[in-house]
Motif scaffolding. Structure first.
Motif, PDB file in Angstrom:
ATOM      1  N   GLU A 119      35.170  30.878  35.203  1.00  0.00           N
ATOM      2  CA  GLU A 119      35.392  31.607  33.957  1.00  0.00           C
ATOM      3  C   GLU A 119      36.224  32.843  34.277  1.00  0.00           C
ATOM      4  OE1 GLU A 119      31.414  30.075  31.563  1.00  0.00           O
ATOM      5  OE2 GLU A 119      31.499  32.174  32.211  1.00  0.00           O
ATOM      6  N   ARG A 147      39.366  46.345  40.748  1.00  0.00           N
ATOM      7  CA  ARG A 147      39.890  47.703  40.913  1.00  0.00           C
ATOM      8  C   ARG A 147      40.574  48.168  39.636  1.00  0.00           C
ATOM      9  NH1 ARG A 147      39.577  48.993  46.180  1.00  0.00           N
ATOM     10  NH2 ARG A 147      39.394  47.155  47.484  1.00  0.00           N
ATOM     11  N   HIS A 185      43.220  39.420  31.752  1.00  0.00           N
ATOM     12  CA  HIS A 185      43.876  40.735  31.665  1.00  0.00           C
ATOM     13  C   HIS A 185      45.231  40.529  32.299  1.00  0.00           C
ATOM     14  CE1 HIS A 185      42.489  40.649  35.791  1.00  0.00           C
ATOM     15  NE2 HIS A 185      41.318  40.305  35.306  1.00  0.00           N
ATOM     16  N   GLU A 186      45.892  41.608  32.680  1.00  0.00           N
ATOM     17  CA  GLU A 186      47.158  41.493  33.399  1.00  0.00           C
ATOM     18  C   GLU A 186      46.840  41.005  34.809  1.00  0.00           C
ATOM     19  OE1 GLU A 186      49.809  44.953  34.838  1.00  0.00           O
ATOM     20  OE2 GLU A 186      48.869  45.486  32.925  1.00  0.00           O
ATOM     21  N   ARG A 214      42.096  36.283  45.345  1.00  0.00           N
ATOM     22  CA  ARG A 214      41.131  36.949  44.466  1.00  0.00           C
ATOM     23  C   ARG A 214      39.841  36.131  44.429  1.00  0.00           C
ATOM     24  NH1 ARG A 214      44.225  40.381  45.155  1.00  0.00           N
ATOM     25  NH2 ARG A 214      45.266  41.769  43.667  1.00  0.00           N
ATOM     26  N   ALA A 215      38.724  36.831  44.211  1.00  0.00           N
ATOM     27  CA  ALA A 215      37.414  36.182  44.227  1.00  0.00           C
ATOM     28  C   ALA A 215      37.032  35.694  42.829  1.00  0.00           C
ATOM     29  CB  ALA A 215      36.364  37.179  44.723  1.00  0.00           C
ATOM     30  N   HIS A 239      48.207  35.653  47.049  1.00  0.00           N
ATOM     31  CA  HIS A 239      47.482  36.668  46.284  1.00  0.00           C
ATOM     32  C   HIS A 239      46.051  36.152  46.189  1.00  0.00           C
ATOM     33  CE1 HIS A 239      47.346  39.590  42.794  1.00  0.00           C
ATOM     34  NE2 HIS A 239      46.477  38.723  42.312  1.00  0.00           N
ATOM     35  N   ALA A 241      45.993  36.113  38.858  1.00  0.00           N
ATOM     36  CA  ALA A 241      44.876  35.177  38.696  1.00  0.00           C
ATOM     37  C   ALA A 241      44.705  34.841  37.211  1.00  0.00           C
ATOM     38  CB  ALA A 241      43.596  35.787  39.264  1.00  0.00           C
ATOM     39  N   TYR A 288      33.647  44.509  41.389  1.00  0.00           N
ATOM     40  CA  TYR A 288      34.301  43.216  41.111  1.00  0.00           C
ATOM     41  C   TYR A 288      35.788  43.364  40.860  1.00  0.00           C
ATOM     42  CZ  TYR A 288      30.505  39.851  41.423  1.00  0.00           C
ATOM     43  OH  TYR A 288      29.541  39.004  41.905  1.00  0.00           O
ATOM     44  N   ALA A 309      37.874  36.319  33.052  1.00  0.00           N
ATOM     45  CA  ALA A 309      38.104  37.434  32.136  1.00  0.00           C
ATOM     46  C   ALA A 309      39.603  37.691  32.210  1.00  0.00           C
ATOM     47  CB  ALA A 309      37.323  38.658  32.596  1.00  0.00           C
ATOM     48  N   THR A 340      33.776  33.305  40.716  1.00  0.00           N
ATOM     49  CA  THR A 340      32.393  32.847  40.826  1.00  0.00           C
ATOM     50  C   THR A 340      32.261  31.421  40.303  1.00  0.00           C
ATOM     51  OG1 THR A 340      31.751  35.140  40.412  1.00  0.00           O
ATOM     52  CG2 THR A 340      30.024  33.465  40.134  1.00  0.00           C
TER      53      THR A 340
HETATM   54  C1  LIG Z   1      32.601  38.480  44.312  1.00  0.00           C
HETATM   55  C2  LIG Z   1      33.523  38.526  43.116  1.00  0.00           C
HETATM   56  C3  LIG Z   1      33.460  37.533  42.156  1.00  0.00           C
HETATM   57  C4  LIG Z   1      34.290  37.575  41.031  1.00  0.00           C
HETATM   58  N1  LIG Z   1      34.171  36.612  40.074  1.00  0.00           N
HETATM   59  C5  LIG Z   1      34.949  36.677  38.957  1.00  0.00           C
HETATM   60  C6  LIG Z   1      34.828  35.692  37.928  1.00  0.00           C
HETATM   61  O1  LIG Z   1      34.076  34.717  38.049  1.00  0.00           O
HETATM   62  N2  LIG Z   1      35.601  35.842  36.815  1.00  0.00           N
HETATM   63  C7  LIG Z   1      36.487  36.894  36.660  1.00  0.00           C
HETATM   64  O2  LIG Z   1      37.163  36.989  35.638  1.00  0.00           O
HETATM   65  N3  LIG Z   1      36.630  37.822  37.632  1.00  0.00           N
HETATM   66  C8  LIG Z   1      35.889  37.720  38.765  1.00  0.00           C
HETATM   67  N4  LIG Z   1      36.039  38.663  39.751  1.00  0.00           N
HETATM   68  C9  LIG Z   1      37.027  39.737  39.547  1.00  0.00           C
HETATM   69  C10 LIG Z   1      38.451  39.307  39.918  1.00  0.00           C
HETATM   70  O3  LIG Z   1      38.508  38.888  41.274  1.00  0.00           O
HETATM   71  C11 LIG Z   1      39.380  40.522  39.689  1.00  0.00           C
HETATM   72  O4  LIG Z   1      39.377  40.889  38.329  1.00  0.00           O
HETATM   73  C12 LIG Z   1      40.812  40.322  40.163  1.00  0.00           C
HETATM   74  O5  LIG Z   1      41.390  41.580  40.314  1.00  0.00           O
HETATM   75  C13 LIG Z   1      41.671  39.491  39.225  1.00  0.00           C
HETATM   76  O6  LIG Z   1      42.931  39.302  39.831  1.00  0.00           O
HETATM   77  P1  LIG Z   1      44.313  39.328  39.037  1.00  0.00           P
HETATM   78  O7  LIG Z   1      45.328  38.749  39.956  1.00  0.00           O
HETATM   79  O8  LIG Z   1      44.162  38.669  37.690  1.00  0.00           O
HETATM   80  O9  LIG Z   1      44.629  40.857  38.768  1.00  0.00           O
HETATM   81  P2  LIG Z   1      45.038  41.998  39.813  1.00  0.00           P
HETATM   82  O10 LIG Z   1      46.387  41.733  40.388  1.00  0.00           O
HETATM   83  O11 LIG Z   1      43.940  42.207  40.798  1.00  0.00           O
HETATM   84  O12 LIG Z   1      45.117  43.277  38.855  1.00  0.00           O
HETATM   85  C14 LIG Z   1      46.158  43.406  37.881  1.00  0.00           C
HETATM   86  C15 LIG Z   1      45.781  44.505  36.887  1.00  0.00           C
HETATM   87  O13 LIG Z   1      44.646  44.088  36.121  1.00  0.00           O
HETATM   88  C16 LIG Z   1      43.582  45.031  36.239  1.00  0.00           C
HETATM   89  N5  LIG Z   1      42.325  44.263  36.312  1.00  0.00           N
HETATM   90  C17 LIG Z   1      41.907  43.457  37.348  1.00  0.00           C
HETATM   91  N6  LIG Z   1      40.729  42.900  37.050  1.00  0.00           N
HETATM   92  C18 LIG Z   1      40.386  43.347  35.804  1.00  0.00           C
HETATM   93  C19 LIG Z   1      39.274  43.113  34.967  1.00  0.00           C
HETATM   94  N7  LIG Z   1      38.270  42.304  35.318  1.00  0.00           N
HETATM   95  N8  LIG Z   1      39.259  43.708  33.760  1.00  0.00           N
HETATM   96  C20 LIG Z   1      40.264  44.537  33.372  1.00  0.00           C
HETATM   97  N9  LIG Z   1      41.355  44.798  34.134  1.00  0.00           N
HETATM   98  C21 LIG Z   1      41.415  44.211  35.337  1.00  0.00           C
HETATM   99  C22 LIG Z   1      43.869  45.824  37.514  1.00  0.00           C
HETATM  100  O14 LIG Z   1      43.354  47.131  37.447  1.00  0.00           O
HETATM  101  C23 LIG Z   1      45.387  45.828  37.550  1.00  0.00           C
HETATM  102  O15 LIG Z   1      45.899  46.866  36.739  1.00  0.00           O
HETATM  103  C24 LIG Z   1      35.226  38.631  40.890  1.00  0.00           C
HETATM  104  C25 LIG Z   1      35.303  39.611  41.885  1.00  0.00           C
HETATM  105  C26 LIG Z   1      34.456  39.569  42.980  1.00  0.00           C
HETATM  106  C27 LIG Z   1      34.556  40.646  44.024  1.00  0.00           C
END
Ligand SMILES: Cc1cc2nc3c(=O)[nH]c(=O)nc-3n(C[C@H](O)[C@H](O)[C@H](O)COP(=O)(O)OP(=O)(O)OC[C@H]3O[C@@H](n4cnc5c(N)ncnc54)[C@H](O)[C@@H]3O)c2cc1C
Length: 241
Positions: free
Chosen positions: A86, A240, A90-91, A69-70, A67, A94, A238, A88, A72
């Motif tokens: 850092e 979806r 949520h569900e 994910r990006a 899985h 990552a 950043y 953020a 920073t």
């Molecule tokens: C270039 C780049 C740099 C990034 N740097 C950072 C960083 O430094 N710190 C950081 O926290 N994130 C960062 N992100 C965002 C991070 O990659 C996404 O939030 C990612 O989807 C988190 O993966 P996950 O497995 O936790 O959740 P996913 O499996 O992707 O999503 C699970 C559920 O959570 C929801 N969700 C996902 N992200 C968020 C969010 N941010 N807020 C609310 N709901 C969300 C989705 O809609 C989905 O319902 C970055 C993204 C990019 C493109």
């Protein structure tokens, strides 16, 4: 990269991505929904160098499946071979990894696709639109463009007032926007203020990094309706919704 990252990993490998393993050295709960993780870089920073808003692709485990994910880099220190991330919260996998992270945990990473083009001429004013996921990148951007004043629209939950914005009240105006109606509130606030502000700015730079839908809406508005040239703006979704 280890075997078993599937086709995504194979494609990145073909694109000459570099692979590293990071090790957690400590964690900090910045707020209930925001967690900082300190890491050693597995030799990455010496090999790749550092640029503003630099991010890496991390490989989390999702019940045995990769899985990616990006995230920073925060305060990368090539001499020490350390940085922080850092999250953020949520569900999601990552976020779950970050919630559970403890010293000694490791995570694999691929460096591919990150970059930073410094706006030339230097902006006379920066207009930045972000949220907790792009906060590390926003902080890095404001640090890099440190001569320019900035107006920042920061979308977050109402109880997220403790998030670590590295803004300087002498140069940066922060407009906090509660996340409402899937980002529509943010779009409305930016649209109502930006045209006038842009009109008073000779060399603007517009930076947009929120959820993918809001980012697309705002970047097309800024480019098509406000006529900001593409070399004077940067937009990247950043996450979806
Ligand atoms: C270039 C780049 C740099 C990034 N740097 C950072 C960083 O430094 N710190 C950081 O926290 N994130 C960062 N992100 C965002 C991070 O990659 C996404 O939030 C990612 O989807 C988190 O993966 P996950 O497995 O936790 O959740 P996913 O499996 O992707 O999503 C699970 C559920 O959570 C929801 N969700 C996902 N992200 C968020 C969010 N941010 N807020 C609310 N709901 C969300 C989705 O809609 C989905 O319902 C970055 C993204 C990019 C493109």
């Amino acid at each position: 990269m280890g075997q078993g990252h599937g086709w995504e990993g194979a494609v990145l490998k073909l694109l000459r991505a570099k692979d590293f393993a990071f090790t957690v050295t400590g964690t900090e709960d910045v707020s209930e929904h925001y967690r900082r993780v300190h890491l050693t870089d597995g030799g990455m920073l010496a090999a790749t160098g550092v640029h503003p808003t630099m991010w890496v692709r991390l490989w989390f485990d999702n019940a045995g499946r990769p899985h990616q994910r990006a995230y920073t880099l925060v305060d990368p220190d090539p001499a020490a071979g350390t940085f922080s991330l850092e999250f953020a919260l949520h569900e999601g996998c990552a976020s779950d990894w970050a919630r559970a992270a403890k010293p000694g945990d490791t995570i694999e990473a691929t460096v591919h696709g990150t970059g930073f083009e410094r706006p030339r001429p230097e902006p006379t004013h920066v207009f930045a639109i972000g949220d907790p996921a792009s906060l590390p990148a926003l902080n890095s951007l404001l640090g890099a463009l440190d001569c320019a004043p900035a107006t920042v629209w920061f979308e977050s939950a109402p109880d997220d007032s403790t998030l670590p914005l590295r803004t300087d009240p002498a140069r940066h105006e922060v407009r906090r926007v509660p996340r409402q109606a899937d980002g529509d509130r943010l779009v409305t606030e930016v649209k109502s203020a930006l045209p006038t502000l842009l009109g008073a700015t000779p060399e603007p730079y517009v930076w947009i990094a929120c959820d993918t839908t809001t980012t697309r809406t705002l970047s097309s508005y800024v480019r098509r309706e406000l006529g900001v040239p593409k070399q004077r703006m940067h937009a990247l979704g950043y996450w979806r919704p």
